[in-house]
Design a protein around this motif. Structure first.
Motif, mmCIF file in Angstrom:
data_model
loop_
_atom_site.group_PDB
_atom_site.id
_atom_site.type_symbol
_atom_site.label_atom_id
_atom_site.label_comp_id
_atom_site.label_asym_id
_atom_site.label_seq_id
_atom_site.Cartn_x
_atom_site.Cartn_y
_atom_site.Cartn_z
ATOM 1 N N PRO A 55 0.816 -1.221 0.000
ATOM 2 C CA PRO A 55 0.000 0.000 0.000
ATOM 3 C C PRO A 55 0.849 1.270 0.000
ATOM 4 O O PRO A 55 1.896 1.340 0.656
ATOM 5 C CB PRO A 55 -0.792 -0.115 1.314
ATOM 6 N N LYS A 56 0.388 2.267 -0.739
ATOM 7 C CA LYS A 56 1.042 3.578 -0.748
ATOM 8 C C LYS A 56 0.555 4.350 0.475
ATOM 9 O O LYS A 56 -0.156 5.353 0.373
ATOM 10 C CB LYS A 56 0.702 4.326 -2.037
ATOM 11 N N SER A 57 0.950 3.862 1.626
ATOM 12 C CA SER A 57 0.439 4.416 2.874
ATOM 13 C C SER A 57 1.562 4.534 3.886
ATOM 14 O O SER A 57 2.600 3.878 3.770
ATOM 15 C CB SER A 57 -0.656 3.514 3.448
ATOM 16 N N ILE A 58 1.325 5.375 4.883
ATOM 17 C CA ILE A 58 2.263 5.540 5.993
ATOM 18 C C ILE A 58 1.451 5.451 7.281
ATOM 19 O O ILE A 58 0.483 6.193 7.475
ATOM 20 C CB ILE A 58 3.006 6.889 5.898
ATOM 21 N N LEU A 59 1.835 4.510 8.139
ATOM 22 C CA LEU A 59 1.142 4.282 9.400
ATOM 23 C C LEU A 59 1.957 4.914 10.519
ATOM 24 O O LEU A 59 3.139 4.607 10.675
ATOM 25 C CB LEU A 59 0.968 2.790 9.651
ATOM 26 N N ILE A 60 1.319 5.782 11.286
ATOM 27 C CA ILE A 60 2.032 6.603 12.269
ATOM 28 C C ILE A 60 1.377 6.459 13.633
ATOM 29 O O ILE A 60 0.164 6.671 13.784
ATOM 30 C CB ILE A 60 2.005 8.088 11.841
ATOM 31 N N GLU A 108 10.509 11.309 5.597
ATOM 32 C CA GLU A 108 11.363 10.482 4.753
ATOM 33 C C GLU A 108 10.535 9.426 4.022
ATOM 34 O O GLU A 108 10.773 9.150 2.830
ATOM 35 C CB GLU A 108 12.446 9.810 5.610
ATOM 36 N N CYS A 109 9.569 8.831 4.698
ATOM 37 C CA CYS A 109 8.677 7.868 4.044
ATOM 38 C C CYS A 109 7.877 8.528 2.923
ATOM 39 O O CYS A 109 7.684 7.939 1.845
ATOM 40 C CB CYS A 109 7.721 7.256 5.064
ATOM 41 N N VAL A 110 7.414 9.734 3.168
ATOM 42 C CA VAL A 110 6.653 10.453 2.146
ATOM 43 C C VAL A 110 7.521 10.726 0.932
ATOM 44 O O VAL A 110 7.099 10.529 -0.226
ATOM 45 C CB VAL A 110 6.086 11.772 2.715
#
Length: 393
Positions: A55-60, A108-110
């Motif tokens: 997934p093009k996602s970032i879990l925070i 950085e993930c973005v």
């Protein structure tokens, strides 16, 4: 066109799990390599050399226990999690302290996701306003992302808590969140737990409603807008907003194959009139703008659209039709509206926050992390302006 999803805190991460599971299920119900399949796949997933979906996602989050487990069909790679004990349900702690532990890794993930994307349609941020991580950390990171990528579209999905929630300072957190993100958002999709709970019982016939049920409903409503259409969703949503009115509400329902026109008309009528959660009971429901999205074979005619045309000028009513089914439903109707119905929730948050503030309740929890009287005054002024703008529609 890609959408990068950022999911904050326990609420955001639980929705993330449901969100991508529903996307994958929708993909599996469509023929591979058809236009709809390819567009959805490219919007939400990267495909590795071994054909794995990421997934093009970032879990925070500030607690790793809320991060979704690995799926057999896809795997989350961008996880920014620090086991630092949460954010104490405190916007100030999340915004000024915990965000420092997560910000650089998130940015950085973005950047890495942007490098993989041919073209970015928008950022989709999903978080609750009631706790500390979603509201405080989320507000800080969105603010930094907007500074770094000022020309990108920011769509924020904001989940408002139950009016009788478990967090005593949730009105403070909601007040500070909304005042911080309003000016830096292109569109804010507002989800109210009270209304979602009501819909689960009365529309979906769920007797014992859980947060999983509510998160699944939020995911379905988001995807009824974000899954492929004949326009980019970011364009659809930003056309519904102006600088003073950015709060959008989604209503959606499956339509049965039999008597579809009658069901459609009933849904249109029920959405366009007051409900038990609406604030302006003695004033006509009014919308600044409305989008009607129909998925499936049925396409409403002029008679079906009358309830909306009664409270919208023709120029503010946008129509979209996608023949492809969503979740294998024969027909699905979604209404996205920028409407004065939001006044009830805004007014409730402001009244609760003012009552606490009048007696100085819990302010020391915010002051010790840098939120002073001036912060609260600015937040109250901003939210008062937002509420008055909607009252005066």
């Amino acid at each position: 066109m890609s959408v990068i999803g950022l999911f904050y805190g326990q609420c955001g991460n639980q929705i993330c799990d449901s969100f991508y599971s529903n996307i994958y299920n929708d993909l599996s119900l469509n023929p591979k390599h058809c236009d709809y399949y390819n567009e959805s796949l490219n919007k939400w997933f990267n495909v590795t050399k071994t054909k794995k979906l990421v997934p093009k996602s970032i879990l925070i989050d500030t607690e790793s226990k809320t991060i979704p487990h690995k799926k057999s069909c896809y795997q989350f790679k961008n996880i920014v999690s620090k086991s630092c004990g949460g954010s104490a349900n405190n916007w100030a702690f999340g915004y000024f302290h915990q965000s420092k532990l997560l910000l650089n890794d998130t940015l950085e993930c973005v950047r890495k996701e942007l490098e993989k994307s041919d073209l970015l349609s928008s950022f989709l941020n999903v978080f609750s306003s009631s706790g500390g991580t979603g509201s405080g950390v989320g507000s800080c990171i969105i603010e930094q992302l907007k500074n770094e990528f000022p020309n990108k579209t920011f769509v924020n999905a904001l989940i408002l808590p139950y009016s009788n929630g478990e967090v005593v300072i949730q009105s403070y957190n909601s007040l500070l969140t909304l005042s911080k993100i309003y000016s830096i958002s292109d569109a804010i999709l507002v989800f109210e737990n009270d209304r979602l709970h009501y819909n689960c019982i009365n529309s979906l016939n769920i007797k014992d409603v859980t947060f999983d049920d509510i998160n699944n409903l939020i995911s379905h409503q988001l995807l009824s807008v974000f899954q492929p259409l004949n326009t980019q969703t970011s364009d659809l949503l930003t056309k519904l907003c102006d600088n003073s009115h950015k709060l959008l509400q989604i209503r959606s329902a499956p339509l049965s194959k039999l008597d579809c026109a009658s069901n459609c008309k009933s849904l249109l009528t029920s959405i366009s009139r007051q409900s038990r959660f609406d604030f302006l009971q003695k004033k006509q429901h009014k919308s600044l703008s409305t989008a009607l999205i129909c998925r499936g074979v049925y396409n409403p005619n002029e008679s079906d659209l009358k309830p909306f045309k009664d409270c919208n000028s023709p120029k503010t009513l946008q129509l979209y039709h996608q023949k492809r089914k969503l979740f294998n439903l024969e027909n699905c109707l979604t209404v996205v509206s920028n409407t004065n119905n939001i006044c009830g929730s805004l007014d409730s948050i402001l009244q609760d926050a003012r009552t606490l503030y009048k007696f100085g309740a819990y302010l020391h929890h915010y002051e010790k992390f840098g939120v002073r009287e001036t912060h609260f005054k600015t937040a109250f002024d901003t939210c008062d302006t937002i509420l008055n703008n909607y009252k005066n529609l």
